[in-house]
Design a protein around this motif. Structure first.
Motif, PDB file in Angstrom:
ATOM      1  N   VAL A  37       0.888  -1.150  -0.141  1.00 45.51           N
ATOM      2  CA  VAL A  37      -0.191   0.077   0.046  1.00 45.51           C
ATOM      3  C   VAL A  37       0.831   1.326  -0.115  1.00 45.51           C
ATOM      4  O   VAL A  37       0.468   2.120  -0.738  1.00 45.51           O
ATOM      5  N   GLN A  38       1.971   1.156   0.817  1.00 45.70           N
ATOM      6  CA  GLN A  38       2.759   2.348   0.619  1.00 45.70           C
ATOM      7  C   GLN A  38       3.550   2.450  -0.639  1.00 45.70           C
ATOM      8  O   GLN A  38       3.774   3.978  -1.026  1.00 45.70           O
ATOM      9  N   GLN A  39       3.920   1.557  -1.279  1.00 46.16           N
ATOM     10  CA  GLN A  39       4.473   1.653  -2.449  1.00 46.16           C
ATOM     11  C   GLN A  39       3.565   2.107  -3.531  1.00 46.16           C
ATOM     12  O   GLN A  39       3.936   2.987  -4.150  1.00 46.16           O
ATOM     13  N   LEU A  40       2.307   1.830  -3.287  1.00 47.25           N
ATOM     14  CA  LEU A  40       1.125   2.416  -4.170  1.00 47.25           C
ATOM     15  C   LEU A  40       1.001   3.966  -3.913  1.00 47.25           C
ATOM     16  O   LEU A  40       0.934   4.900  -4.985  1.00 47.25           O
ATOM     17  N   GLU A  41       0.930   4.362  -2.662  1.00 50.16           N
ATOM     18  CA  GLU A  41       1.049   5.584  -2.164  1.00 50.16           C
ATOM     19  C   GLU A  41       2.224   6.464  -3.025  1.00 50.16           C
ATOM     20  O   GLU A  41       1.808   7.906  -3.470  1.00 50.16           O
ATOM     21  N   SER A  42       3.181   5.909  -2.938  1.00 51.88           N
ATOM     22  CA  SER A  42       4.264   6.574  -3.447  1.00 51.88           C
ATOM     23  C   SER A  42       4.147   6.869  -5.129  1.00 51.88           C
ATOM     24  O   SER A  42       4.569   7.693  -5.573  1.00 51.88           O
ATOM     25  N   ILE A  43       3.831   5.766  -5.531  1.00 47.24           N
ATOM     26  CA  ILE A  43       3.622   5.825  -7.330  1.00 47.24           C
ATOM     27  C   ILE A  43       2.749   6.960  -7.476  1.00 47.24           C
ATOM     28  O   ILE A  43       2.910   7.729  -8.440  1.00 47.24           O
ATOM     29  N   PHE A  44       1.700   7.122  -6.838  1.00 48.34           N
ATOM     30  CA  PHE A  44       0.615   8.338  -7.095  1.00 48.34           C
ATOM     31  C   PHE A  44       1.026   9.362  -6.009  1.00 48.34           C
ATOM     32  O   PHE A  44       0.156  10.684  -6.560  1.00 48.34           O
ATOM     33  N   ASP A  45       1.724   9.496  -5.500  1.00 42.75           N
ATOM     34  CA  ASP A  45       2.014  10.570  -4.954  1.00 42.75           C
ATOM     35  C   ASP A  45       1.062  11.253  -4.039  1.00 42.75           C
ATOM     36  O   ASP A  45       0.832  12.409  -3.884  1.00 42.75           O
ATOM     37  N   VAL A  46       0.005  10.516  -3.179  1.00 45.89           N
ATOM     38  CA  VAL A  46      -0.908  10.926  -2.496  1.00 45.89           C
ATOM     39  C   VAL A  46      -1.254   9.713  -1.403  1.00 45.89           C
ATOM     40  O   VAL A  46      -0.997   8.620  -1.480  1.00 45.89           O
ATOM     41  N   PRO A  47      -1.725  10.569  -0.362  1.00 43.81           N
ATOM     42  CA  PRO A  47      -2.040   9.808   0.922  1.00 43.81           C
ATOM     43  C   PRO A  47      -3.376   8.874   0.778  1.00 43.81           C
ATOM     44  O   PRO A  47      -4.355   9.596   0.466  1.00 43.81           O
ATOM     45  N   PHE A  48      -3.516   7.591   0.935  1.00 43.31           N
ATOM     46  CA  PHE A  48      -4.707   7.059   0.639  1.00 43.31           C
ATOM     47  C   PHE A  48      -5.577   7.084   2.064  1.00 43.31           C
ATOM     48  O   PHE A  48      -6.768   6.894   1.947  1.00 43.31           O
ATOM     49  N   PHE A  49      -4.806   7.357   3.103  1.00 38.97           N
ATOM     50  CA  PHE A  49      -5.846   7.266   4.302  1.00 38.97           C
ATOM     51  C   PHE A  49      -5.546   8.482   5.024  1.00 38.97           C
ATOM     52  O   PHE A  49      -4.394   9.302   5.167  1.00 38.97           O
ATOM     53  N   VAL A  50      -6.407   8.879   5.868  1.00 40.49           N
ATOM     54  CA  VAL A  50      -6.330  10.060   6.854  1.00 40.49           C
ATOM     55  C   VAL A  50      -6.926   9.462   8.204  1.00 40.49           C
ATOM     56  O   VAL A  50      -7.460   8.598   8.281  1.00 40.49           O
ATOM     57  N   ARG A  51      -6.361  10.082   9.265  1.00 40.03           N
ATOM     58  CA  ARG A  51      -6.598   9.771  10.670  1.00 40.03           C
ATOM     59  C   ARG A  51      -7.930  10.467  11.048  1.00 40.03           C
ATOM     60  O   ARG A  51      -7.758  11.843  11.063  1.00 40.03           O
ATOM     61  N   GLU A  52      -8.621   9.827  11.688  1.00 34.72           N
ATOM     62  CA  GLU A  52      -9.922  10.642  12.369  1.00 34.72           C
ATOM     63  C   GLU A  52     -10.302  10.108  13.662  1.00 34.72           C
ATOM     64  O   GLU A  52     -10.699   8.716  13.698  1.00 34.72           O
ATOM     65  N   GLY A  53      -9.703  10.699  14.503  1.00 39.65           N
ATOM     66  CA  GLY A  53      -9.543  10.010  15.996  1.00 39.65           C
ATOM     67  C   GLY A  53      -8.567   8.995  16.117  1.00 39.65           C
ATOM     68  O   GLY A  53      -7.491   9.156  15.623  1.00 39.65           O
ATOM     69  N   ARG A  54      -9.062   7.971  16.717  1.00 38.74           N
ATOM     70  CA  ARG A  54      -8.402   6.515  16.604  1.00 38.74           C
ATOM     71  C   ARG A  54      -8.247   5.710  15.179  1.00 38.74           C
ATOM     72  O   ARG A  54      -7.655   4.591  15.168  1.00 38.74           O
ATOM     73  N   HIS A  55      -8.948   6.311  14.435  1.00 38.42           N
ATOM     74  CA  HIS A  55      -9.261   5.285  13.061  1.00 38.42           C
ATOM     75  C   HIS A  55      -8.737   6.088  11.917  1.00 38.42           C
ATOM     76  O   HIS A  55      -8.600   7.177  11.881  1.00 38.42           O
ATOM     77  N   LYS A  56      -8.443   5.324  10.773  1.00 34.10           N
ATOM     78  CA  LYS A  56      -8.064   5.750   9.607  1.00 34.10           C
ATOM     79  C   LYS A  56      -9.160   5.535   8.530  1.00 34.10           C
ATOM     80  O   LYS A  56      -9.805   4.389   8.598  1.00 34.10           O
ATOM     81  N   THR A  57      -9.350   6.286   7.738  1.00 37.10           N
ATOM     82  CA  THR A  57     -10.430   6.279   6.587  1.00 37.10           C
ATOM     83  C   THR A  57      -9.591   6.985   5.292  1.00 37.10           C
ATOM     84  O   THR A  57      -8.838   7.460   5.350  1.00 37.10           O
ATOM     85  N   LEU A  58     -10.288   6.421   4.411  1.00 34.66           N
ATOM     86  CA  LEU A  58      -9.925   6.537   2.986  1.00 34.66           C
ATOM     87  C   LEU A  58     -10.016   8.165   2.840  1.00 34.66           C
ATOM     88  O   LEU A  58     -10.967   8.796   2.996  1.00 34.66           O
ATOM     89  N   SER A  59      -8.968   8.773   2.187  1.00 35.14           N
ATOM     90  CA  SER A  59      -9.168  10.130   1.821  1.00 35.14           C
ATOM     91  C   SER A  59      -9.762  10.153   0.401  1.00 35.14           C
ATOM     92  O   SER A  59     -10.103   9.216  -0.093  1.00 35.14           O
ATOM     93  N   ALA A  60      -9.989  11.480   0.073  1.00 31.93           N
ATOM     94  CA  ALA A  60     -10.835  11.554  -1.236  1.00 31.93           C
ATOM     95  C   ALA A  60     -10.055  11.113  -2.475  1.00 31.93           C
ATOM     96  O   ALA A  60     -10.720  10.051  -3.234  1.00 31.93           O
TER      97      ALA A  60
END
Length: 299
Positions: A37-60
């Motif tokens: 997943v980190q490699q995929l984020e690096s390829i597209f140069d965008v974060p896939f997840f954002v932290r909301e409190g104690r949980h991570k959700t998909l970014s736009a």
């Protein structure tokens, strides 16, 4: 360039909710999934997840890439499945069907299979459900489309469609009268042989009464309907197929105090023998399964 393994990692993390669950699904380690997943984020140069409190959700951006990944994986699965099936279509496929399927939707199914798999050779065997069950168990047919029945555990069942039945008789019967099971049982009953699932369905529907007079005919639905038209007796036959004959008043449909029987039709094939191929055939059959016939509407 991204890989399908990386897309699968993202897909299952989102679908299952955690990296550990995705790792179990993909038969790998959590660290391997995280790395993909980190490699995929690096390829597209965008974060896939954002932290909301104690949980991570998909970014736009992550949601957008997930949807594309889902589509690509679906296309890969479809491509792999179809070409795998086409590679096996040199084989002979023998289908077992009951009469109602043979005179309604079987021709359309065979046409579709031949168009989808040009090299396929399809044979059809028409018989009573009891006969088809025996042939399937003996390996004489590859798949059977018949009334749902108890089968050994080594057979797969895939539901297709319900077949609705109706009680009918000749013109002397009153179409406005509501008949009770006792009254139906007192009339001469035209039925098929015991190998037909219809006989057992008639008997179960009539309970606690029993048919006083059974008239056994050849195992042919058209002949059964013809005898009903002549006033020899009554029978319970496929509704959609014979409804045009009710519309032209060649048959009288009997109203009954309880709903007429209905039969679940299913596809059956032996497990672990070309499972994917036969499952695909059953899925195609489910789309084509239609027990109606407008040809009987003509005089």
């Amino acid at each position: 360039m991204f890989t399908y393994k990386q897309l699968e990692a993202l897909y299952w993390v989102v679908k299952l909710g955690t990296f550990s669950a995705a790792a179990q699904k993909l038969f790998t380690t959590q660290s391997a999934v995280t790395k993909r997943v980190q490699q995929l984020e690096s390829i597209f140069d965008v974060p896939f997840f954002v932290r909301e409190g104690r949980h991570k959700t998909l970014s736009a951006q992550g949601q957008e890439i997930f949807l594309i990944a889902e589509e690509l994986l679906a296309h890969r699965e479809r491509l792999s499945r179809d070409f795998k099936h086409r590679a096996r279509t040199h084989k002979k496929l023998t289908l077992g069907v009951t009469e109602i399927s043979a005179i309604t939707w079987l021709p359309n199914l065979i046409d579709h299979l031949k168009n989808r798999y040009p090299e396929i050779h399809v044979d059809a065997v028409i018989g009573m459900s009891g006969e088809l069950r025996q042939m399937l168990a003996a390996g004489k047919i590859d798949a059977a489309f018949m009334q749902a029945r108890s089968m050994p555990n080594d057979f797969q069942e895939i539901p297709l469609r319900y077949l609705d039945l109706m009680w009918v008789g000749g013109k002397s019967l009153n179409p406005d009268h509501v008949y009770h099971a006792r009254e139906i049982a007192e009339m001469p009953l035209i039925r098929q042989s015991n190998e037909s699932a219809l006989s057992a369905i008639y008997d179960a529907w009539l309970l606690p009464h029993k048919a006083a007079s059974n008239i056994f005919t050849i195992n042919n639905l058209i002949a059964t309907a013809s005898l009903c038209m002549s006033g020899i007796g009554i029978s319970c036959i496929p509704q959609d197929y014979f409804m045009p004959m009710v519309g032209t008043r060649r048959l009288v449909r009997l109203q009954t105090s309880k709903a007429a029987p209905r039969i679940l039709y299913s596809a059956y094939f032996r497990k672990q023998v070309d499972d994917d191929f036969h499952t695909h055939i059953a899925e195609i059959a489910a789309r084509h399964c239609d027990f109606s016939n407008t040809m009987l509407g003509a005089e």
